[in-house]
Design a protein around this motif. Structure first.
Motif, PDB file in Angstrom:
ATOM      1  N   PRO A  67       0.831  -1.213   0.000  1.00 35.90           N
ATOM      2  CA  PRO A  67       0.000   0.000   0.000  1.00 35.90           C
ATOM      3  C   PRO A  67       0.863   1.260   0.000  1.00 35.90           C
ATOM      4  CG  PRO A  67      -0.163  -1.150   2.110  1.00 35.90           C
ATOM      5  CD  PRO A  67       0.697  -1.978   1.221  1.00 35.90           C
ATOM      6  N   ILE A  68       0.408   2.223  -0.734  1.00 34.87           N
ATOM      7  CA  ILE A  68       1.083   3.519  -0.783  1.00 34.87           C
ATOM      8  C   ILE A  68       0.266   4.464   0.096  1.00 34.87           C
ATOM      9  CG2 ILE A  68       1.769   5.432  -2.262  1.00 34.87           C
ATOM     10  CD1 ILE A  68       1.924   3.347  -4.561  1.00 34.87           C
ATOM     11  N   VAL A  69       0.906   5.000   1.116  1.00 35.20           N
ATOM     12  CA  VAL A  69       0.187   5.880   2.048  1.00 35.20           C
ATOM     13  C   VAL A  69       0.858   7.248   2.085  1.00 35.20           C
ATOM     14  CG1 VAL A  69      -0.676   4.003   3.494  1.00 35.20           C
ATOM     15  CG2 VAL A  69       1.523   5.029   4.009  1.00 35.20           C
ATOM     16  N   THR A  70       0.091   8.227   2.462  1.00 33.63           N
ATOM     17  CA  THR A  70       0.613   9.587   2.587  1.00 33.63           C
ATOM     18  C   THR A  70       1.368   9.723   3.921  1.00 33.63           C
ATOM     19  OG1 THR A  70      -1.334  10.436   3.719  1.00 33.63           O
ATOM     20  CG2 THR A  70      -1.381  10.450   1.295  1.00 33.63           C
ATOM     21  N   PRO A  71       2.118  10.768   4.074  1.00 34.25           N
ATOM     22  CA  PRO A  71       2.819  10.974   5.349  1.00 34.25           C
ATOM     23  C   PRO A  71       1.874  11.036   6.553  1.00 34.25           C
ATOM     24  CG  PRO A  71       3.735  12.420   3.690  1.00 34.25           C
ATOM     25  CD  PRO A  71       2.509  11.770   3.083  1.00 34.25           C
ATOM     26  N   THR A  72       0.610  11.393   6.313  1.00 36.42           N
ATOM     27  CA  THR A  72      -0.349  11.451   7.424  1.00 36.42           C
ATOM     28  C   THR A  72      -1.071  10.115   7.620  1.00 36.42           C
ATOM     29  OG1 THR A  72      -2.095  12.276   5.960  1.00 36.42           O
ATOM     30  CG2 THR A  72      -0.733  13.914   7.096  1.00 36.42           C
ATOM     31  N   GLY A  73      -0.688   9.103   6.824  1.00 37.96           N
ATOM     32  CA  GLY A  73      -1.268   7.772   6.999  1.00 37.96           C
ATOM     33  C   GLY A  73      -2.468   7.494   6.126  1.00 37.96           C
ATOM     34  N   GLY A  74      -2.902   8.444   5.305  1.00 33.70           N
ATOM     35  CA  GLY A  74      -4.091   8.261   4.470  1.00 33.70           C
ATOM     36  C   GLY A  74      -3.809   7.659   3.143  1.00 33.70           C
TER      37      GLY A  74
END
Length: 74
Positions: A67-74
């Motif tokens: 999974p590719i997630v953003t720095p904020t976890g989203g």
């Protein structure tokens, strides 16, 4: 699927709206868990049973999903 080099547009279209959950093929399980999921042999993985014909049609023998997630976890 964001990074899916080598997979046909037909295959990607078939899996793009697939539900997310722990008891589904690797791409759905990875999205659910937030961790990498590896499937060395789709024919031996019960989670792929509903999609074996699609996998065979597109020569998918194994898969991995991260999974590719953003720095904020989203």
């Amino acid at each position: 699927p964001v990074a899916s080099e080598g997979l046909s547009a037909d295959f990607l279209a078939a899996v793009s709206d697939f539900p997310v959950g722990p008891d589904l093929p690797c791409f759905s399980a990875a999205a659910h868990s937030g961790t990498a999921v590896f499937t060395p042999d789709v024919e031996a993985d019960r989670h792929w049973e509903p999609m074996l014909a699609l996998a065979e049609e597109h020569a998918v023998r194994g898969c991995w999903a991260i999974p590719i997630v953003t720095p904020t976890g989203g």
